[in-house]
Motif scaffolding. Structure first.
Motif, PDB file in Angstrom:
ATOM      1  N   TYR A 139      30.054 110.733 109.770  1.00  0.00           N
ATOM      2  CA  TYR A 139      29.505 110.318 108.474  1.00  0.00           C
ATOM      3  C   TYR A 139      29.681 108.837 108.187  1.00  0.00           C
ATOM      4  N   SER A 187      24.660 114.335 101.177  1.00  0.00           N
ATOM      5  CA  SER A 187      25.968 114.965 101.098  1.00  0.00           C
ATOM      6  C   SER A 187      26.853 114.563 102.265  1.00  0.00           C
ATOM      7  N   GLY A 188      26.280 114.477 103.464  1.00  0.00           N
ATOM      8  CA  GLY A 188      27.074 114.174 104.635  1.00  0.00           C
ATOM      9  C   GLY A 188      26.534 113.023 105.457  1.00  0.00           C
ATOM     10  N   HIS A 189      25.719 112.164 104.861  1.00  0.00           N
ATOM     11  CA  HIS A 189      25.217 111.006 105.608  1.00  0.00           C
ATOM     12  C   HIS A 189      24.887 109.869 104.646  1.00  0.00           C
ATOM     13  N   SER A 196      30.898 112.795  93.601  1.00  0.00           N
ATOM     14  CA  SER A 196      30.471 113.847  94.520  1.00  0.00           C
ATOM     15  C   SER A 196      30.683 115.207  93.880  1.00  0.00           C
ATOM     16  N   SER A 241      31.583 114.529 111.372  1.00  0.00           N
ATOM     17  CA  SER A 241      30.307 114.453 112.091  1.00  0.00           C
ATOM     18  C   SER A 241      29.810 113.016 112.196  1.00  0.00           C
ATOM     19  N   GLU A 283      39.034 110.381 100.810  1.00  0.00           N
ATOM     20  CA  GLU A 283      37.836 109.877 100.147  1.00  0.00           C
ATOM     21  C   GLU A 283      38.109 108.961  98.958  1.00  0.00           C
ATOM     22  N   HIS A 291      33.502 111.740 101.493  1.00  0.00           N
ATOM     23  CA  HIS A 291      33.604 110.363 101.967  1.00  0.00           C
ATOM     24  C   HIS A 291      33.014 109.414 100.924  1.00  0.00           C
ATOM     25  N   GLY A 330      29.930 110.675  99.008  1.00  0.00           N
ATOM     26  CA  GLY A 330      29.424 111.869  99.675  1.00  0.00           C
ATOM     27  C   GLY A 330      30.376 113.000  99.369  1.00  0.00           C
ATOM     28  N   SER A 331      30.194 114.144  99.983  1.00  0.00           N
ATOM     29  CA  SER A 331      31.067 115.288  99.701  1.00  0.00           C
ATOM     30  C   SER A 331      32.535 114.945  99.851  1.00  0.00           C
ATOM     31  N   ASN A 355      36.250 111.567 105.084  1.00  0.00           N
ATOM     32  CA  ASN A 355      35.932 112.505 106.150  1.00  0.00           C
ATOM     33  C   ASN A 355      34.914 111.889 107.114  1.00  0.00           C
ATOM     34  N   ASN A 356      35.117 112.127 108.401  1.00  0.00           N
ATOM     35  CA  ASN A 356      34.212 111.585 109.406  1.00  0.00           C
ATOM     36  C   ASN A 356      33.961 112.614 110.507  1.00  0.00           C
TER      37      ASN A 356
END
Length: 184
Positions: free
Chosen positions: A150, A178-180, A77, A148, A100, A130, A127-128, A145-146
């Motif tokens: 993710y 990046s976030g999904h 990432s 949103s 992560e 995760h 991801g960024s 990270n979760n």
């Protein structure tokens, strides 16, 4: 850029040596190259050990990660990198601010470290903040990270260890943003 200097290039330029490359992964200010012999070369910024070479110094040329062999796939990432080994185990290094890396109780990993209990990995994506792994049995595990959602658990709770996403089976491929993440 891996050329050993800090000048911008406005035409494609061959990186001396980045021969026998099997796969490249880029993120942020770093580049990771998986070589045909299963070793990994890395270069770029290195604030939190994201290059995996044991320090936090910038590398302007491809540098082999000491002791890391038998790598089958890589993903970075820019803040953290994950490597799937030939035996299906996984090693991680770099920033771990949201879990992560999948290795609890460390803030950053300056050298590759085995993610405990994670085996049978077919594909990995970062991801960024995760990480998502497609397992050989078609299930998917996620961690980090979760904020949103993710990770796909239906909540916003971060996970610091690889956790199976319930109800997701028979997956053939995973793709990332990046976030999904998307499962096919």
């Amino acid at each position: 850029m891996g050329l050993g200097d800090n000048t911008n290039k406005n035409i494609p330029t061959t990186i001396p040596g980045l021969i026998g490359v099997k796969e490249i992964s880029i993120g942020g200010f770093i580049t990771i190259a998986l070589m045909n012999d299963g070793t990994v070369k890395t270069w770029g910024e290195n604030w939190s050990g994201e290059l995996g070479v044991g320090d936090n110094y910038i590398k302007n040329r491809p540098t082999t990660i000491p002791g890391l062999t038998g790598v089958n796939q890589i993903s970075t990432s820019g803040h953290h990198t994950i490597a799937v080994m030939n035996d299906g185990t996984v090693q991680a290094w770099g920033t771990n601010q949201s879990g992560e890396l999948g290795i609890p109780n460390i803030s950053s990993g300056y050298t590759p470290t085995i993610i405990p209990g994670l085996t049978g990995v077919k594909q990995i994506l970062t991801g960024s903040l995760h990480t998502v792994a497609l397992m050989n049995d078609g299930t998917v595990m996620a961690w980090g990270n979760n904020d949103s959602g993710y990770l796909g658990f239906g909540d916003t709770t971060k996970r610091t260890i690889p956790t199976k996403i319930p109800g997701l089976t028979a997956v053939k491929q995973i793709l990332k943003g990046s976030g999904h993440t998307i499962a096919v």
